[in-house]
Scaffold this active site. Structure first.
Site, PDB file in Angstrom:
ATOM      1  N   VAL A   1       1.098  -1.155  -0.195  1.00 25.63           N
ATOM      2  CA  VAL A   1       0.000   0.450   0.327  1.00 25.63           C
ATOM      3  C   VAL A   1       0.612   1.078   0.555  1.00 25.63           C
ATOM      4  CG1 VAL A   1      -1.759   0.997   1.610  1.00 25.63           C
ATOM      5  CG2 VAL A   1      -1.366  -1.006   1.380  1.00 25.63           C
TER       6      VAL A   1
ATOM      7  N   ASN B   1      20.127  -5.493 -15.480  1.00 26.12           N
ATOM      8  CA  ASN B   1      21.102  -6.231 -16.259  1.00 26.12           C
ATOM      9  C   ASN B   1      21.656  -5.587 -16.896  1.00 26.12           C
ATOM     10  OD1 ASN B   1      20.165  -8.193 -14.321  1.00 26.12           O
ATOM     11  ND2 ASN B   1      18.375  -8.434 -15.311  1.00 26.12           N
TER      12      ASN B   1
ATOM     13  N   GLY C   1       9.436   1.916   1.108  1.00 14.06           N
ATOM     14  CA  GLY C   1       9.001   3.165   2.423  1.00 14.06           C
ATOM     15  C   GLY C   1      10.813   3.974   2.804  1.00 14.06           C
TER      16      GLY C   1
END
Length: 622
Positions: A284, A487, A538
């Protein structure tokens, strides 16, 4: 004889310096500096003559194995250049790896993944220190396109070598089993019969999953070197990396104004393998309103996080009303305060972890946290949900397991999302709501919700290197794509791909992988490429917060230079209207030159806002 030698050397020296215009430039320097009478005369003389020195060229590449934010090995590439006849270290770049270990991985799977990752990083280090070091020597680091082209050709050769080796191995295997071919045919026939009944049921309900794309061992070297070259080019040109990237995209035309990507701040991670039921919601995320500065938006997200932490405190840590005032209660509370918090509360993404019983529970929890601090979801803050639906498909049943024991067909998933967004209008983005194979359902979902919600493909989009080779960008109908720099992805690939996405009116989101490093270049890439959002995780863990701090620093710099512009509002795409036959004639793609203009600068409806005074204050998270 000696006098003749000295005279000859003097004549040669005079001719040499005249050929290089040294006397003329010396005179210019002395005439220019005398009126100024600088305190550091020799410093100013050095600065004057430095502009006549040769452009720096690459003299050495150095690759080494380092650890990322979760303690896994990854690649760092250092660039050394010859600057004024001396070798000088210009910069380094750390590229994140794509490798991810599932939450419920078996120990054997974990060990195999770690070995594969170690082998890939070791090979990448060898490529950088040997082949690439030789190949790029004496090239200018400012020639990004030319170097990226060479890196692409080198990678293609490595791919061809791998295919040849695999073909030889297959030929050897074929020869070795020739003697027992009849037995093998009989066994394969038995297997087919046994699976016929199962497969026929699945194929009629859902498209089969596309095979996962193999990653060439050592491919990190390509992406890491390209990014390090871009950083070196910016350093030599004495401009920030984000402006260097913007110039590459705009064909060296400096943009007059720049908008910043809005952060998707991950606040909550719902464990899919917890004892509780909810599986559908992986993350979320909070999206600040466009009217706020980034500094204000991140501070608001931090306030919500603090309140969420308070709400998620385990019940046993909250004193009961009966015991709160008693001596026994005070003693118990004191004892519990001394115990350290559980480390499981913060994930590797830098967000809080919890488990939920139903789909609405995390959203109601978010709503409660906002209400408690005087904020209103849908006005003061918006939500985005990373559904990661590709992780939920039960291929035996042909349905998504959204709750433990609760399954939904792809068509039912569309209805679930429509109901959810209608009930919680603060949700303005869904990431990977379906598998990429469910293209018809993507179309249905876009028509139903596209006018009020961004429908974003992350896993549902193939990797960046494959997207750029397909002129049509072979992904489901969606509002935008999450791009990750991993990559063999090169900086030029991102420039071309984001230009193509701009031309197709899709938004770009730059996202960080699970195993992130402390390198903050991703933020500069997002700003320079004109991304609409940036998905960094976060507001905990150093490797995540470093990137938010970089975003704040860029905002402050652009505001100081008066080149920062804020968007007026979110803009969604009404897919249902676009798909009407009578309007398809008018939906002509923009001309190719728009590919070189950042999407946020080419929307005429957006208007600038006055730069908030808060931008000139300190903007560093701790």
């Amino acid at each position: 004889m000696e006098a003749d030698t000295v005279g000859r050397l003097r004549r040669e020296a005079a001719e040499y310096y005249r050929d290089h215009r040294v006397p003329q430039r010396m005179e210019e320097a002395l005439n220019a500096l005398f009126p100024l009478r600088p305190a550091d005369l020799y410093g100013d003389l050095a600065n004057f003559f430095s502009k006549f020195s040769k452009a720096p060229v690459i003299c050495k590449l150095a690759g080494r194995k380092v650890l990322d934010g979760v303690g896994q090995p990854t690649l760092e590439v250092e660039i050394y250049c010859t600057v004024k006849n001396h070798e000088k270290r210009i910069c380094s770049a750390i590229i994140s790896s794509h490798y991810q270990i599932p939450e419920n991985a078996l120990s054997e799977t974990t060990k195999a993944g770690e070995k594969e990752r170690n082998d890939s990083v070791t090979t990448a280090v060898e490529w950088v220190n040997e082949s690439l070091n030789t190949m790029l020597r004496d090239l200018k680091p400012t020639d990004q396109c030319e170097i990226d082209k060479m890196l692409g050709e080198y990678f293609s050769k490595k791919e061809e070598e791998k295919k040849e080796i695999e073909k030889e191995e297959e030929d050897d295997d074929t020869l070795s089993i020739t003697s027992c071919a009849p037995l093998a045919v009989a066994q394969s026939g038995q297997k087919k019969e046994a699976k016929t009944g199962k497969k026929s049921n699945i194929e009629t309900t859902i498209p089969p999953a596309e095979p996962s794309e193999s990653v060439l061992c050592g491919s990190l070297a390509i992406g890491g070197t390209s990014l390090a070259i871009a950083k070196a080019g910016a350093s030599i040109n004495r401009i920030p990396l984000y402006l260097h990237i913007a110039l590459l995209k705009c064909s060296q035309d400096s943009p007059k104004e720049m908008t910043l990507p809005l952060p998707m701040v991950t606040l909550l991670s719902c464990e899919k393998f917890s004892p509780l039921k909810l599986k559908l919601v992986k993350e979320v995320m909070l999206i600040p309103p466009v009217q706020l500065s980034l500094k204000q938006g991140i501070e608001r997200a931090l306030d919500i996080q603090k309140e969420m932490m308070r709400l998620l405190e385990p019940a046993e840590k909250v004193p009961s009303p009966q015991l709160a005032d008693s001596k026994k209660g005070r003693a118990r509370n004191k004892e519990k305060k001394a115990s350290p918090p559980a480390l499981k509360r913060v994930s590797h993404l830098g967000c809080l972890i919890t488990g939920c019983d139903n789909l609405e529970q995390p959203l109601l929890l978010m709503q409660t946290a906002c209400n408690n601090i005087g904020l209103e979801l849908g006005t003061d803050m918006y939500l985005a949900i990373n559904c990661a639906a590709h992780e939920l498909m039960d291929y035996v049943k042909g349905k998504y397991e959204i709750l433990t024991g609760t399954f939904r067909s792809p068509d039912e998933m569309v209805d679930t999302y429509v109901e959810l967004v209608n009930k919680f209008p603060s949700i303005i983005a869904l990431v990977d709501p379906l598998r990429k194979e469910d293209r018809q359902q993507w179309n249905n979902l876009c028509c139903a919700l596209g006018s009020k919600c961004y429908l974003i493909a992350e896993d549902a989009a193939t990797n960046t290197s494959k997207l750029k080779t397909d002129q049509n960008i072979n992904i489901p109908m969606c509002s935008g794509v999450v791009l990750k720099y991993v990559n063999q992805t090169k900086v030029s690939d991102l420039v071309k791909l984001t230009g193509r996405l701009d031309g197709q009116r899709r938004i770009t989101i730059l996202g960080s992988p699970d195993g992130e490093s402390s390198d903050d270049s991703l933020v500069d890439l997002a700003v320079g490429l004109g991304a609409r959002f940036v998905k960094l995780g976060g507001l905990s863990r150093g490797e995540r917060v470093t990137k938010y701090n970089r975003l704040l620093a860029i905002e402050e710099e652009l505001a100081k230079n008066r080149t920062l512009r804020y968007d007026e509002n979110f803009e969604f795409t009404d897919f249902a209207e676009e798909l009407q036959p009578e309007k398809q004639q008018h939906e002509v793609l923009p001309p190719p030159q728009l590919e070189s203009v950042p999407s946020q600068l080419s929307v005429p409806a957006l208007q600038g806002h006055n730069v908030p005074a808060q931008l000139l204050e300190s903007s560093t998270l701790t």
